[in-house]
Each structure stands twice: as C-alpha cells, then as structure tokens.
Design a protein around this motif. Structure first.
Motif, PDB file in Angstrom:
ATOM      1  N   PHE A  97       0.748  -1.263  -0.121  1.00  7.02           N
ATOM      2  CA  PHE A  97       0.043  -0.060  -0.051  1.00  7.02           C
ATOM      3  C   PHE A  97       0.938   1.160   0.087  1.00  7.02           C
ATOM      4  O   PHE A  97       1.869   1.248   0.775  1.00  7.02           O
ATOM      5  CB  PHE A  97      -0.729   0.032   1.264  1.00  7.02           C
ATOM      6  CG  PHE A  97      -1.700   1.249   1.526  1.00  7.02           C
ATOM      7  CD1 PHE A  97      -2.860   1.616   0.802  1.00  7.02           C
ATOM      8  CD2 PHE A  97      -1.408   2.160   2.369  1.00  7.02           C
ATOM      9  CE1 PHE A  97      -3.619   2.575   0.903  1.00  7.02           C
ATOM     10  CE2 PHE A  97      -2.091   3.213   2.652  1.00  7.02           C
ATOM     11  CZ  PHE A  97      -3.176   3.522   1.915  1.00  7.02           C
ATOM     12  N   ALA A 109       2.112  -1.718   4.856  1.00 10.77           N
ATOM     13  CA  ALA A 109       1.103  -2.815   4.808  1.00 10.77           C
ATOM     14  C   ALA A 109       0.829  -3.110   3.472  1.00 10.77           C
ATOM     15  O   ALA A 109       0.899  -2.556   2.427  1.00 10.77           O
ATOM     16  CB  ALA A 109      -0.170  -2.382   5.422  1.00 10.77           C
ATOM     17  N   VAL A 159      -8.083   6.254   5.899  1.00 12.45           N
ATOM     18  CA  VAL A 159      -7.798   4.714   6.172  1.00 12.45           C
ATOM     19  C   VAL A 159      -7.407   4.783   7.726  1.00 12.45           C
ATOM     20  O   VAL A 159      -7.167   5.733   8.102  1.00 12.45           O
ATOM     21  CB  VAL A 159      -6.694   4.214   5.348  1.00 12.45           C
ATOM     22  CG1 VAL A 159      -7.212   4.236   4.060  1.00 12.45           C
ATOM     23  CG2 VAL A 159      -5.369   5.063   5.558  1.00 12.45           C
ATOM     24  N   VAL A 209      -5.202  -3.157   4.578  1.00  8.98           N
ATOM     25  CA  VAL A 209      -5.530  -1.857   4.927  1.00  8.98           C
ATOM     26  C   VAL A 209      -7.011  -1.773   5.472  1.00  8.98           C
ATOM     27  O   VAL A 209      -7.841  -2.223   4.555  1.00  8.98           O
ATOM     28  CB  VAL A 209      -5.236  -0.798   3.772  1.00  8.98           C
ATOM     29  CG1 VAL A 209      -5.798   0.516   4.133  1.00  8.98           C
ATOM     30  CG2 VAL A 209      -3.693  -0.981   3.438  1.00  8.98           C
ATOM     31  N   ARG A 210      -7.313  -0.989   6.438  1.00 12.40           N
ATOM     32  CA  ARG A 210      -8.461  -1.073   6.840  1.00 12.40           C
ATOM     33  C   ARG A 210      -9.198   0.437   6.826  1.00 12.40           C
ATOM     34  O   ARG A 210      -8.437   1.376   6.549  1.00 12.40           O
ATOM     35  CB  ARG A 210      -8.495  -1.520   8.436  1.00 12.40           C
ATOM     36  CG  ARG A 210      -8.241  -2.855   8.750  1.00 12.40           C
ATOM     37  CD  ARG A 210      -9.310  -3.802   8.182  1.00 12.40           C
ATOM     38  NE  ARG A 210      -9.059  -5.315   8.627  1.00 12.40           N
ATOM     39  CZ  ARG A 210      -7.977  -6.190   8.065  1.00 12.40           C
ATOM     40  NH1 ARG A 210      -7.492  -5.849   7.023  1.00 12.40           N
ATOM     41  NH2 ARG A 210      -8.153  -7.294   8.649  1.00 12.40           N
ATOM     42  N   PRO A 224      -0.806   2.643   7.598  1.00 10.59           N
ATOM     43  CA  PRO A 224      -0.587   1.438   6.998  1.00 10.59           C
ATOM     44  C   PRO A 224       0.674   1.595   5.658  1.00 10.59           C
ATOM     45  O   PRO A 224       0.499   0.849   4.726  1.00 10.59           O
ATOM     46  CB  PRO A 224      -1.817   0.992   6.404  1.00 10.59           C
ATOM     47  CG  PRO A 224      -2.703   2.246   6.105  1.00 10.59           C
ATOM     48  CD  PRO A 224      -2.170   3.389   6.793  1.00 10.59           C
ATOM     49  N   SER A 225       1.427   2.525   6.109  1.00  9.57           N
ATOM     50  CA  SER A 225       2.563   2.575   5.043  1.00  9.57           C
ATOM     51  C   SER A 225       3.215   1.633   4.530  1.00  9.57           C
ATOM     52  O   SER A 225       3.832   1.322   3.432  1.00  9.57           O
ATOM     53  CB  SER A 225       3.215   3.695   5.398  1.00  9.57           C
ATOM     54  OG  SER A 225       4.185   3.575   6.317  1.00  9.57           O
ATOM     55  N   SER A 274       0.507   5.228   0.815  1.00 10.61           N
ATOM     56  CA  SER A 274      -0.383   6.157   1.511  1.00 10.61           C
ATOM     57  C   SER A 274      -0.648   7.396   0.540  1.00 10.61           C
ATOM     58  O   SER A 274      -1.802   7.981   0.609  1.00 10.61           O
ATOM     59  CB  SER A 274       0.166   6.938   2.588  1.00 10.61           C
ATOM     60  OG  SER A 274       1.364   7.270   2.532  1.00 10.61           O
ATOM     61  N   ARG A 299      -6.417   4.787  -2.200  1.00  7.96           N
ATOM     62  CA  ARG A 299      -7.335   5.632  -1.366  1.00  7.96           C
ATOM     63  C   ARG A 299      -7.662   7.185  -2.076  1.00  7.96           C
ATOM     64  O   ARG A 299      -8.157   7.856  -1.397  1.00  7.96           O
ATOM     65  CB  ARG A 299      -6.825   5.678  -0.175  1.00  7.96           C
ATOM     66  CG  ARG A 299      -5.365   6.435   0.140  1.00  7.96           C
ATOM     67  CD  ARG A 299      -4.952   6.498   1.364  1.00  7.96           C
ATOM     68  NE  ARG A 299      -5.735   7.491   2.130  1.00  7.96           N
ATOM     69  CZ  ARG A 299      -5.832   8.788   2.464  1.00  7.96           C
ATOM     70  NH1 ARG A 299      -4.738   9.459   1.929  1.00  7.96           N
ATOM     71  NH2 ARG A 299      -6.549   9.504   3.293  1.00  7.96           N
TER      72      ARG A 299
END
Length: 219
Positions: free
Chosen positions: A34, A61, A54, A66-67, A58-59, A36, A41
């Motif tokens: 992911f 992840a 988010v 990612v949630r 989660p940089s 950022s 996103r």
C-alpha cells in the motif's frame, strides 16, 4: 488468453477500464504494498485530489491488509462526489447511482470497498470481463507478475505504459512464452472514471478511445 492486471484502486481513470475491456480476464492485485499517497485511497476528481480516510498509518502494509471505517469512508467519498459533480450533465442518473452504490458497501477492507465500486462501474460501462484475484506473486517486479500470469495460463499480457518502468526488455515474459502488448489507450481526461460518467453520453466510447481516435463531449 489476454490477461491485464492492476492494483485495487479507487474509482480509477479511463486507462484502467480500457485494459479491463480489452482483456479476457482482469487480475486485481491486492498483495502489493500500500502507498499512502497512491491511488488505492485517492483519485483526481475535477482536477483536484479526492481521498478517503484509512485506519492508522498502513504505509508498510499490503493493500489487502489496509482497513477503513465503512461509514466514514463512504460519507467522505459521497460528499466529494456531490461537491464536485452535482449539476453535471449526467448527474441524473449517474450521480445518484454512484451514491447508492457507495451507501450499500459494508466492509472494513479498503480493497473490498474499491472492488465493490469497480464492479458497479463495470456494470454501468457495460464491460463484461471477469475480475479475478490470484494468490500472492512469487517474487518481485516482472518475476512476480510472470508467476501470476502463469497461474492463468496466459499467453498475452496487456500492459499499461507505467509497466515500462520495471518490465525492461520483457525477458522474463519472453522466457515464459508470454507476449507483452502495450496499451494504446488515449485518455481524454486523467480524472476519475466518475468524470467520464458525468460528462459523456457514451462513456464506454471514451474508455475505448485509442491513440488515433478523437472523442468529443456529448458524443
């Protein structure tokens, strides 16, 4: 078997949909890292960035990990669409349809949130290409991509121009017996597909536009 792949992005621009329409199967990459400030996103709408929140930072992840908070993300996206597109040429019914689509999403996973939007927009465009999710790639870059394509018994890979940055001379693809075709898509806008749906009477024609094809507003 022509395979195209792409990360699970948020309402991406027309080139994403061109690859989907031209492929026999579209692989959604959810195991990439992911970013950022990447397109998972956020996306350009009316020339300005539009993003959804988010959970956490989660940089490092994977996309699949990612949630989001569904109500918060859904409201943020809906507010952005209303603010930037209400009153557009095709607000009725496209705008209301997108808002209903967003309101029906119930997931804490960013990639699933994006997937539900991709499935809905695919239907609006009239694209029938199946979307699949392979197991994690075995290796990085071209090596990992080839491992995914092999699982589908692909003989042709439809690549976006961004792939030139890491695919090089495509030696790994040649060794695997996979032909690489580069997309010929002509983007009439770098904005989200939402702009295409709102501004053009035949959005699929815009999606399928190629380098030698000119498409006008209202065509």
């Amino acid at each position: 078997m022509i395979i195209a792949t792409h990360q699970a992005d948020l309402l991406p621009y027309s080139g994403f949909w061109f690859k989907m329409a031209k492929a026999d199967l579209f692989d959604l990459k959810i195991y990439d890292q992911f970013q950022s400030r990447g397109y998972q996103r956020r996306v350009s709408m009316r020339g300005k960035w539009a993003s959804i929140p988010v959970v956490g930072n989660p940089s490092r992840a994977r996309i699949c990990d990612v949630r989001i908070r569904p109500e918060e993300a859904g409201k943020a996206l809906s507010d952005l669409i209303v603010g930037r597109y209400q009153g557009s040429r095709n607000w009725d019914p496209m705008g209301k349809t997108l808002l209903e689509m967003i309101d029906e999403i119930r997931t804490e996973h960013l990639w699933q949130f994006n997937l539900q939007l991709l499935l809905g927009v695919r239907e609006l465009l009239g694209i029938t290409t199946p979307i699949s999710i392979a197991v994690p790639p075995e290796g990085r870059g071209s090596v990992g991509l080839v491992s995914v394509l092999r699982r589908y018994d692909a003989d042709t890979y439809l690549a976006g121009t961004g792939g030139r940055n890491y695919m090089g001379d495509c030696a790994e693809f040649t060794a695997a017996g996979i032909e690489v075709q580069w997309t010929t898509h002509k983007a009439v806008t770098g904005d989200s597909i939402v702009s295409v749906l709102m501004d053009y009477d035949d959005p699929l024609a815009v999606v399928l536009a190629e380098e030698e094809l000119e498409v006008g507003v209202g065509a």
